[in-house]
Design a protein around this motif. Structure first.
Motif, PDB file in Angstrom:
ATOM      1  N   VAL A 123      19.384  76.911   9.622  1.00  0.00           N
ATOM      2  CA  VAL A 123      20.264  76.683   8.469  1.00  0.00           C
ATOM      3  C   VAL A 123      20.081  75.302   7.845  1.00  0.00           C
ATOM      4  CG1 VAL A 123      22.004  78.359   9.184  1.00  0.00           C
ATOM      5  CG2 VAL A 123      22.180  75.990   9.979  1.00  0.00           C
ATOM      6  N   GLY A 124      19.121  74.518   8.321  1.00  0.00           N
ATOM      7  CA  GLY A 124      18.914  73.215   7.703  1.00  0.00           C
ATOM      8  C   GLY A 124      18.129  72.265   8.574  1.00  0.00           C
ATOM      9  N   THR A 125      18.263  70.972   8.233  1.00  0.00           N
ATOM     10  CA  THR A 125      17.550  69.928   8.962  1.00  0.00           C
ATOM     11  C   THR A 125      18.417  68.682   9.125  1.00  0.00           C
ATOM     12  OG1 THR A 125      16.619  69.031   6.931  1.00  0.00           O
ATOM     13  CG2 THR A 125      15.250  70.596   8.133  1.00  0.00           C
ATOM     14  N   MET A 126      18.095  67.926  10.155  1.00  0.00           N
ATOM     15  CA  MET A 126      18.641  66.590  10.348  1.00  0.00           C
ATOM     16  C   MET A 126      17.441  65.660  10.404  1.00  0.00           C
ATOM     17  SD  MET A 126      20.934  64.968  13.429  1.00  0.00           S
ATOM     18  CE  MET A 126      19.582  64.667  14.565  1.00  0.00           C
ATOM     19  N   LYS A 127      17.425  64.667   9.538  1.00  0.00           N
ATOM     20  CA  LYS A 127      16.264  63.777   9.453  1.00  0.00           C
ATOM     21  C   LYS A 127      16.700  62.323   9.472  1.00  0.00           C
ATOM     22  CE  LYS A 127      12.310  62.608   6.633  1.00  0.00           C
ATOM     23  NZ  LYS A 127      11.508  62.907   5.454  1.00  0.00           N
ATOM     24  N   ILE A 128      15.992  61.528  10.264  1.00  0.00           N
ATOM     25  CA  ILE A 128      16.197  60.087  10.267  1.00  0.00           C
ATOM     26  C   ILE A 128      15.110  59.477   9.397  1.00  0.00           C
ATOM     27  CG2 ILE A 128      16.207  57.985  11.657  1.00  0.00           C
ATOM     28  CD1 ILE A 128      17.247  59.768  13.954  1.00  0.00           C
ATOM     29  N   GLN A 129      15.522  58.833   8.331  1.00  0.00           N
ATOM     30  CA  GLN A 129      14.589  58.190   7.411  1.00  0.00           C
ATOM     31  C   GLN A 129      14.540  56.707   7.776  1.00  0.00           C
ATOM     32  OE1 GLN A 129      15.548  58.918   3.326  1.00  0.00           O
ATOM     33  NE2 GLN A 129      13.927  57.604   2.574  1.00  0.00           N
ATOM     34  N   ARG A 130      13.475  56.307   8.413  1.00  0.00           N
ATOM     35  CA  ARG A 130      13.370  54.947   8.924  1.00  0.00           C
ATOM     36  C   ARG A 130      12.993  53.916   7.862  1.00  0.00           C
ATOM     37  NH1 ARG A 130      14.022  55.062  14.306  1.00  0.00           N
ATOM     38  NH2 ARG A 130      13.685  57.049  15.314  1.00  0.00           N
ATOM     39  N   ASN A 131      12.358  54.320   6.798  1.00  0.00           N
ATOM     40  CA  ASN A 131      11.902  53.352   5.785  1.00  0.00           C
ATOM     41  C   ASN A 131      12.876  53.256   4.610  1.00  0.00           C
ATOM     42  OD1 ASN A 131      11.440  55.856   4.697  1.00  0.00           O
ATOM     43  ND2 ASN A 131       9.370  55.434   4.024  1.00  0.00           N
ATOM     44  N   TYR A 132      14.118  53.588   4.826  1.00  0.00           N
ATOM     45  CA  TYR A 132      15.132  53.552   3.777  1.00  0.00           C
ATOM     46  C   TYR A 132      15.578  52.109   3.534  1.00  0.00           C
ATOM     47  CZ  TYR A 132      19.614  54.182   1.440  1.00  0.00           C
ATOM     48  OH  TYR A 132      20.650  54.118   0.569  1.00  0.00           O
ATOM     49  N   ASN A 133      15.468  51.658   2.307  1.00  0.00           N
ATOM     50  CA  ASN A 133      15.927  50.322   1.916  1.00  0.00           C
ATOM     51  C   ASN A 133      17.048  50.469   0.919  1.00  0.00           C
ATOM     52  OD1 ASN A 133      14.001  48.832   3.410  1.00  0.00           O
ATOM     53  ND2 ASN A 133      12.456  49.366   1.889  1.00  0.00           N
ATOM     54  N   ARG A 134      18.238  50.138   1.346  1.00  0.00           N
ATOM     55  CA  ARG A 134      19.404  50.262   0.467  1.00  0.00           C
ATOM     56  C   ARG A 134      19.362  49.166  -0.578  1.00  0.00           C
ATOM     57  NH1 ARG A 134      25.186  49.823   3.022  1.00  0.00           N
ATOM     58  NH2 ARG A 134      25.068  47.688   2.368  1.00  0.00           N
ATOM     59  N   ARG A 135      19.502  49.569  -1.826  1.00  0.00           N
ATOM     60  CA  ARG A 135      19.508  48.585  -2.913  1.00  0.00           C
ATOM     61  C   ARG A 135      20.889  47.988  -3.060  1.00  0.00           C
ATOM     62  NH1 ARG A 135      15.923  51.837  -7.337  1.00  0.00           N
ATOM     63  NH2 ARG A 135      14.008  51.749  -6.141  1.00  0.00           N
TER      64      ARG A 135
END
Length: 64
Positions: free
Chosen positions: A51-63
């Motif tokens: 029914v979906g996915t759980m993903k950890i996005q390690r290269n996320y840079n919050r502006r």
């Protein structure tokens, strides 16, 4: 880092108590993450349907 959870709630497993089923799905995925350390996990309802996915996005840079 960023955690992205996508759950498609359009099937029978979510009919009676969607909040509880979402909680069960997320708890299951978190438990599997602790064991495997993968960045992406498929999510399954109590019937075994994907029914979906759980993903950890390690290269996320919050502006700011």
């Amino acid at each position: 880092m960023k955690l992205i959870i996508t759950i498609n709630m359009g099937n029978e497993a979510f009919t009676d108590d969607p909040q509880t089923e979402c909680q069960r799905i997320i708890n299951d995925a978190l438990g599997r993450h602790l064991v495997s350390q993968l960045d992406t996990h498929p999510l399954y309802d109590y019937n075994g349907n994907n029914v979906g996915t759980m993903k950890i996005q390690r290269n996320y840079n919050r502006r700011k």
